[in-house]
Scaffold this active site. Structure first.
Site, mmCIF file in Angstrom:
data_model
loop_
_atom_site.group_PDB
_atom_site.id
_atom_site.type_symbol
_atom_site.label_atom_id
_atom_site.label_comp_id
_atom_site.label_asym_id
_atom_site.label_seq_id
_atom_site.Cartn_x
_atom_site.Cartn_y
_atom_site.Cartn_z
ATOM 1 N N GLN A 38 22.928 59.288 20.808
ATOM 2 C CA GLN A 38 22.920 59.746 19.421
ATOM 3 C C GLN A 38 21.908 58.951 18.598
ATOM 4 O O GLN A 38 21.725 57.753 18.797
ATOM 5 C CB GLN A 38 24.302 59.579 18.810
ATOM 6 C CG GLN A 38 25.307 60.600 19.277
ATOM 7 C CD GLN A 38 26.675 60.416 18.643
ATOM 8 O OE1 GLN A 38 27.575 59.876 19.259
ATOM 9 N NE2 GLN A 38 26.831 60.882 17.418
ATOM 10 N N SER A 91 24.318 54.378 25.457
ATOM 11 C CA SER A 91 25.505 54.985 24.874
ATOM 12 C C SER A 91 25.786 56.339 25.536
ATOM 13 O O SER A 91 25.957 56.407 26.757
ATOM 14 C CB SER A 91 25.344 55.103 23.361
ATOM 15 O OG SER A 91 26.547 55.505 22.746
ATOM 16 N N LEU A 92 25.798 57.430 24.774
ATOM 17 C CA LEU A 92 26.019 58.756 25.327
ATOM 18 C C LEU A 92 25.021 59.065 26.453
ATOM 19 O O LEU A 92 25.351 59.791 27.401
ATOM 20 C CB LEU A 92 25.905 59.781 24.195
ATOM 21 C CG LEU A 92 26.133 61.269 24.440
ATOM 22 C CD1 LEU A 92 24.906 61.979 24.979
ATOM 23 C CD2 LEU A 92 27.325 61.536 25.368
ATOM 24 N N ARG A 124 34.986 63.489 25.185
ATOM 25 C CA ARG A 124 34.601 62.209 24.572
ATOM 26 C C ARG A 124 34.294 62.379 23.081
ATOM 27 O O ARG A 124 34.783 61.622 22.232
ATOM 28 C CB ARG A 124 33.380 61.651 25.295
ATOM 29 C CG ARG A 124 32.864 60.307 24.775
ATOM 30 C CD ARG A 124 31.601 59.946 25.566
ATOM 31 N NE ARG A 124 31.149 58.580 25.335
ATOM 32 C CZ ARG A 124 30.234 58.224 24.458
ATOM 33 N NH1 ARG A 124 29.676 59.145 23.662
ATOM 34 N NH2 ARG A 124 29.848 56.962 24.348
ATOM 35 N N HIS A 182 31.452 52.186 20.122
ATOM 36 C CA HIS A 182 31.448 50.931 20.891
ATOM 37 C C HIS A 182 32.143 49.766 20.189
ATOM 38 O O HIS A 182 31.861 48.618 20.499
ATOM 39 C CB HIS A 182 30.012 50.554 21.280
ATOM 40 C CG HIS A 182 29.274 51.663 21.942
ATOM 41 N ND1 HIS A 182 29.607 52.132 23.198
ATOM 42 C CD2 HIS A 182 28.249 52.440 21.515
ATOM 43 C CE1 HIS A 182 28.802 53.145 23.511
ATOM 44 N NE2 HIS A 182 27.980 53.351 22.505
ATOM 45 N N GLN A 239 33.339 51.979 27.957
ATOM 46 C CA GLN A 239 32.120 52.064 27.138
ATOM 47 C C GLN A 239 32.425 52.507 25.709
ATOM 48 O O GLN A 239 31.693 52.177 24.777
ATOM 49 C CB GLN A 239 31.145 53.047 27.802
ATOM 50 C CG GLN A 239 29.774 53.095 27.164
ATOM 51 C CD GLN A 239 29.234 54.508 27.101
ATOM 52 O OE1 GLN A 239 29.929 55.420 26.656
ATOM 53 N NE2 GLN A 239 28.012 54.680 27.553
#
Length: 311
Positions: free
Chosen positions: A10, A91-92, A116, A200, A249
């Site tokens: 993102q 991340s993603l 998610r 996170h 995560q």
């Protein structure tokens, strides 16, 4: 050239971000259509026509960025692009890396990312969480400043992006206080990010059990291409430990600086970012200047990377 493939998360999304590659390669739209069928939402319409404010909503952004990363990877393979020594995603983007490595099939990954993003959006009500990028302070100073600013609330260092860029996240008021404290400690800039959920950080720990349950139902295949995970900046030794790490995560920080150095240890002499924008390209250059650094987000950058790969 021995390269590692990395995938953005993102923050790299933009309206029309896949237009150039889609014009040349039908597989781009096909990849988005596959995700749209799974989620029963027209992602291609959103990414090409908007509205733009929809792109910043977590439940939309995450599937879009997964599709963008996988589509770019598929374009690379369609042009006889070589295989990487290792993969990672920010991340993603870690989910895109799992697809590229062959660890999880794409349709299953779309479902997981749908779960998610829904869990994350529901976990923190609108306006209750925030994130900010802190520039010009080392990571230890940022951690110290967050501790000073917390005052009983949650604010944490959540993305260790480069030696002089750390992202913080947590409860909105605490993030605002931390921005002030860190500025007083010498940060060059403290920039509030347009993120609807503070990724996170420990505000998301509660939903990790639900994510772990969804991951437990997925089939993870053994892959010859290592995936380095955000939580550990390392590979996992088993399917079970990989699923645990991917679930964790959600509430543990992205250790991107360590990940880039670890990719070099896995034999990479070049990092290629697959997907829209140049966020990781910029970070990677600040982390390790010894490594070659390329990005693929349009036809020109694809041709440049293919030429470099062929020597």
């Amino acid at each position: 050239m021995n390269f590692a493939a990395v995938f953005p998360g993102q923050g790299s999304q933009s309206l029309g971000m896949m237009d150039d590659l889609a014009f040349h390669f039908p597989i781009v739209k096909e990849t988005f259509d596959q995700a749209s069928d799974v989620l029963e939402q027209d992602l291609w319409q959103i990414v090409t026509a908007g509205p733009e404010e929809l792109l910043s909503q977590t439940m939309i952004t995450q599937p879009l960025m997964l599709a963008a990363g996988v589509a770019t990877w598929r374009v690379w393979l369609s042009q006889d692009g070589s295989m990487p020594t290792a993969t990672a995603g920010h991340s993603l983007g870690e989910y895109s890396a799992l697809v590229a490595s062959g660890t999880i099939d794409y349709a299953t990954t779309v479902k997981l990312v749908g779960i998610r993003s829904s869990l994350m959006q529901q976990a923190v009500p609108e306006g209750k969480g925030g994130m900010a990028a802190i520039l010009g302070l080392d990571a230890e100073a940022v951690i110290e400043g967050c501790a000073k600013a917390a005052n009983g609330q949650i604010v944490e260092a959540v993305n260790f992006n480069s030696p002089e860029q750390t992202v913080i996240g947590g409860e909105s008021d605490a993030v605002d206080r931390a921005m002030q404290v860190l500025s007083e400690m010498g940060a060059k800039r403290a920039i509030k990010l347009a993120m609807s959920v503070p990724s996170h950080c420990s505000m998301l720990k509660e939903i990790s059990a639900d994510m772990a349950e969804a991951l437990a139902q997925a089939n993870f295949a053994k892959s010859d291409i290592p995936v380095l995970h955000n939580v550990s900046a390392d590979t996992c030794g088993s399917e079970e430990s990989m699923k645990t790490t991917v679930a964790e995560q959600l509430y543990k920080p992205v250790r991107w600086v360590e990940t880039i150095h670890a990719l070099e240890s896995h034999g990479a002499d070049t990092i290629i970012e697959f997907g829209p924008g140049k966020v990781l390209f910029g970070l990677n250059r600040r982390i390790n200047r010894k490594l070659g650094n390329l990005t693929i987000n349009d036809m020109a950058s694809l041709e440049k990377a293919l030429t470099a790969a062929k020597g």
